[in-house]
Design an enzyme around this catalytic site. Structure first.
Site, mmCIF file in Angstrom:
data_model
loop_
_atom_site.group_PDB
_atom_site.id
_atom_site.type_symbol
_atom_site.label_atom_id
_atom_site.label_comp_id
_atom_site.label_asym_id
_atom_site.label_seq_id
_atom_site.Cartn_x
_atom_site.Cartn_y
_atom_site.Cartn_z
ATOM 1 N N LYS A 126 3.149 -13.904 -8.054
ATOM 2 C CA LYS A 126 3.626 -14.551 -6.828
ATOM 3 C C LYS A 126 4.483 -15.775 -7.155
ATOM 4 C CE LYS A 126 2.305 -11.823 -3.812
ATOM 5 N NZ LYS A 126 2.654 -10.809 -4.804
ATOM 6 N N ARG A 129 13.344 -6.258 3.630
ATOM 7 C CA ARG A 129 13.250 -5.375 2.470
ATOM 8 C C ARG A 129 14.017 -5.917 1.269
ATOM 9 N NH1 ARG A 129 12.111 0.163 4.471
ATOM 10 N NH2 ARG A 129 13.281 1.022 2.730
ATOM 11 N N GLU A 182 -1.978 -11.620 -10.466
ATOM 12 C CA GLU A 182 -1.323 -11.626 -9.163
ATOM 13 C C GLU A 182 -0.791 -13.014 -8.817
ATOM 14 O OE1 GLU A 182 -0.078 -10.637 -5.192
ATOM 15 O OE2 GLU A 182 -0.168 -9.634 -7.142
ATOM 16 N N HIS A 194 -5.618 -16.329 -29.172
ATOM 17 C CA HIS A 194 -4.891 -15.231 -29.816
ATOM 18 C C HIS A 194 -3.401 -15.290 -29.528
ATOM 19 C CE1 HIS A 194 -8.610 -13.250 -31.081
ATOM 20 N NE2 HIS A 194 -9.108 -13.643 -29.922
ATOM 21 N N TRP A 239 20.651 -3.070 -1.909
ATOM 22 C CA TRP A 239 20.075 -3.782 -3.047
ATOM 23 C C TRP A 239 20.634 -3.116 -4.291
ATOM 24 C CZ3 TRP A 239 16.446 -2.559 -7.019
ATOM 25 C CH2 TRP A 239 15.895 -3.667 -7.672
ATOM 26 N N CYS A 278 19.122 -0.438 0.360
ATOM 27 C CA CYS A 278 17.716 -0.518 0.716
ATOM 28 C C CYS A 278 17.425 -0.109 2.171
ATOM 29 C CB CYS A 278 17.282 -1.948 0.453
ATOM 30 S SG CYS A 278 15.547 -2.218 0.422
ATOM 31 N N GLU A 312 7.855 -14.608 -8.545
ATOM 32 C CA GLU A 312 8.641 -13.885 -7.544
ATOM 33 C C GLU A 312 9.445 -14.807 -6.633
ATOM 34 O OE1 GLU A 312 6.832 -9.748 -5.941
ATOM 35 O OE2 GLU A 312 5.501 -11.464 -5.685
ATOM 36 N N ASN A 352 20.394 5.496 0.278
ATOM 37 C CA ASN A 352 19.287 4.894 -0.458
ATOM 38 C C ASN A 352 18.888 5.854 -1.564
ATOM 39 O OD1 ASN A 352 19.172 2.695 1.203
ATOM 40 N ND2 ASN A 352 17.316 3.305 2.277
ATOM 41 N N GLY A 353 18.584 5.325 -2.744
ATOM 42 C CA GLY A 353 18.142 6.170 -3.843
ATOM 43 C C GLY A 353 19.056 6.076 -5.041
ATOM 44 N N LYS A 365 11.795 -5.175 -0.890
ATOM 45 C CA LYS A 365 10.443 -4.995 -0.374
ATOM 46 C C LYS A 365 9.888 -3.627 -0.744
ATOM 47 C CE LYS A 365 6.765 -6.003 2.030
ATOM 48 N NZ LYS A 365 5.822 -6.987 1.474
#
Length: 605
Positions: free
Chosen positions: A482, A27, A478, A501, A74, A2, A485, A99-100, A600
């Site tokens: 949170k 991050r 949202e 339903h 990461w 990361c 997370e 990274n990637g 991040k």
């Protein structure tokens, strides 16, 4: 991924590398490491603990050097184990951080194995190290340039070789990489924050660039092989962004920064004019017939709120799509569609790829809402709105989200005014509400003690439901995000009308239900939904406006916000849900700013 840091300088750079990694901890990562060219040759130290543990090990080893690279990883390919931690070595002579994701790593791995290279990790990054080593004939820069032409996927890399102890080579494609130039040397990083104490100015590499750094020189070659000069830029990041002050965690600090962030983002706006979105915005907006919003995660939820605003205020058809899905289908496009991307970093891999995809389909009217002026997304879009959230350290986005909402509200009113659907009187009312929002947020933050009491009850649960209707449904989404997370409580959000339903089957006395009940035309519907939950023994935690007709009673806990704030009420309801997630996670002893398995900046697919 990361975080990448590299340095070549006159003095020992090991403390610089460690401090850079420490600044990039926000991050998210699960391992870290450093490789340097010391007097003993190429040396490496890695850890699957925190950067502080790595620092202690480096100090004990008294590792010193004037050039080296470092990384926080990461995990993508391979578990968080020492053998998979960066930097990756090839034949103990060459080191790479990356990274990637390399998409053709399997075929390259087979080819390199046949050539005699032994693989010890499960990563795609080790392929890069061996590939460069196989092409090296004394010129590291040339070997990297040749190697990256064979890579498919996304990468930002930094490379060192024991034969060239005063050189670092870097390259990027699809992942950010920047050069920092300073009086004592030159530096590489994936984020300017890592180098703000070292670099006087920054050079942002373009896609396909390969660079070579010594302590006194910088060489950059573009994809076509031509030497290029990238324009130096200054990046100002306030020291306060990385200082906790009196707060326990960055997330808490950033929640309480939101009144100031909103004030900075609106900047005392006096009129909703296209120029708020750049000089080309008036032409871009002229004649548009629809809006397509592309985003991921929290930014996607901001886009869902924007859909309500754009359709009700600007009277313009709006679609919102998760960027990672959009890029893999064949959408119906129109030259009269405004494509809006939303990203805190401007480097979110899926959103960036979706933007490039839609541009390849001939859509030229693009706008990004972003927090980083130097990001790839800002450079690619013809128009942009730069939010003023500042550096957001906590992995769970808070202040960046509210800044995005403010920017998108300004877009809706601007388009409504341009299209003749917002009168001068309505514009004046919107301006008054927008400029009064920081004070309303301050009042909402004062509810923290009541939220703490709720969090103590939620902390003992393992599941939760969030309910909202209309504008508040995306805020419920949202809020659920949170909570899951950072507290690791399983949470789901639904439009309250969907209870019957399916979700109602989950409601028992052990299932807390968090409901958003503003004083609007959906109030009576929400009250009926609350009774449905209560009749099944569910415990309700209700966020309501001051004048909402709902009272606390057995099994129903109510916290009242200020009076209803019209179309901007979603911004206010965001704050108590952020605080609820934060204090619940605290009560459960979670790692607030570095939640497990999350990063991040999501710069890989």
């Amino acid at each position: 991924m990361c975080g990448i840091v590299g340095a070549v300088a006159r003095e020992n750079i090991v403390p610089v590398l460690v401090e850079g990694l420490r600044r990039l901890e926000y991050r998210g990562y699960d391992s870290c490491g450093v490789a340097v060219n010391s007097k003993r040759g190429l040396e490496r130290m890695r850890s699957i603990e925190r950067v502080s543990h790595l620092d202690s090990s480096l100090r004990r080893a008294r590792l010193e050097s004037t050039s080296g690279i470092a990384h926080t990883r990461w995990a993508t390919h391979g578990a968080p184990e020492i053998r998979n931690a960066h930097p990756m070595f090839s034949c103990d002579a060459l080191a790479v951080v990356h990274n990637g994701i390399i998409e053709n790593y399997e075929s390259l791995r087979e080819e390199l194995s046949d050539a005699g290279y032994a693989f010890v990790s499960q990563t795609d990054t080790e392929v890069i190290a061996h590939l460069i080593h196989s092409l090296y004939d004394g010129d590291l820069f040339a070997a990297v340039r040749e190697a990256v032409q064979r890579l498919r996927g996304a990468y930002a890399i930094a490379v060192v070789h024991e034969d060239a102890p005063h050189i670092i080579v870097g390259a990027r494609e699809g992942s950010p990489l920047i050069i920092g130039a300073g009086a004592e040397g030159n530096f590489l990083a994936s984020d300017a924050l890592a180098l703000t104490d070292q670099a006087e100015h920054f050079l942002f590499l373009d896609e396909g660039d390969v660079c070579e750094l010594t302590r006194d020189t910088i060489r950059i070659v573009a994809r076509n092989g031509e030497p290029v000069d990238r324009q130096p830029q200054q990046v100002r990041i306030a020291n306060s962004a990385v200082e906790l002050g009196s707060y326990q965690h960055y997330m808490q600090k950033e929640i309480f920064e939101q009144p100031g962030v909103v004030a900075a983002t609106t900047n005392g706006v006096e009129a909703f004019v296209p120029e708020l979105f750049g000089d080309a915005a008036a032409a871009t907006f002229d004649g548009i017939e629809s809006v397509q919003i592309l985003a991921c995660g929290t930014s996607y939820y901001a886009g869902l709120v924007a859909k309500y605003w754009l359709e009700s205020i600007a009277k313009i058809k709006t679609d919102v799509e998760i960027a990672s899905e959009y890029r893999y289908r064949e959408p119906m496009t129109s030259s009269r569609t405004l494509v809006v991307t939303i990203s805190q970093s401007g480097e979110t891999a899926d959103t960036l790829a979706a933007l490039k995809y839609t541009q390849s389909l001939g859509q030229t009217r693009t706008l990004t809402v972003c927090n980083v002026a130097s990001s790839a997304m800002v450079q690619l879009c013809g128009t942009r709105f730069l939010t003023q959230a500042g550096q957001e350290v906590g992995v769970a986005s808070t202040k960046a989200f509210t800044a995005q909402l403010v920017a998108l509200f300004m877009l809706a009113v601007t388009l409504g005014r341009q299209r003749g659907h917002v009168s001068a009187l309505h514009e004046s009312r919107y301006l008054q509400q927008l400029n009064g929002l920081p004070q309303m947020l301050t009042s909402t933050l004062a509810l923290e003690p009541q939220i703490v009491a709720w969090s103590a009850r939620l902390a003992t649960r393992e599941n939760a439901l969030f309910l909202g209707r209309g504008l508040q449904y995306p805020i419920a989404l949202e809020g659920a995000l949170k909570l899951k997370e950072i507290s690791y409580i399983h949470a789901e959000a639904y439009p309250a009308g969907e209870l019957k339903h399916g979700p109602l089957a989950l409601v028992t006395e052990t299932m807390p239900v968090i409901a958003i009940v503003p004083d609007d035309d959906m109030q009576e519907k929400m009250k009926s939904n609350i009774q449905e939950v209560r009749a099944r023994g569910g415990e309700l935690f209700v966020l309501a406006d001051k004048d909402t007709q709902i009272e606390s009673e057995e099994g129903i806990h109510v916290i009242r916000l200020p009076a209803h704030y019209g179309p901007l009420s979603p911004v206010l309801y965001t704050v108590p849900l952020q605080l609820l997630a934060y204090h619940t996670a605290c009560a459960r002893g979670a790692d607030i700013d570095k939640p497990r398995n999350l990063a991040k900046s999501v710069t890989v697919e």
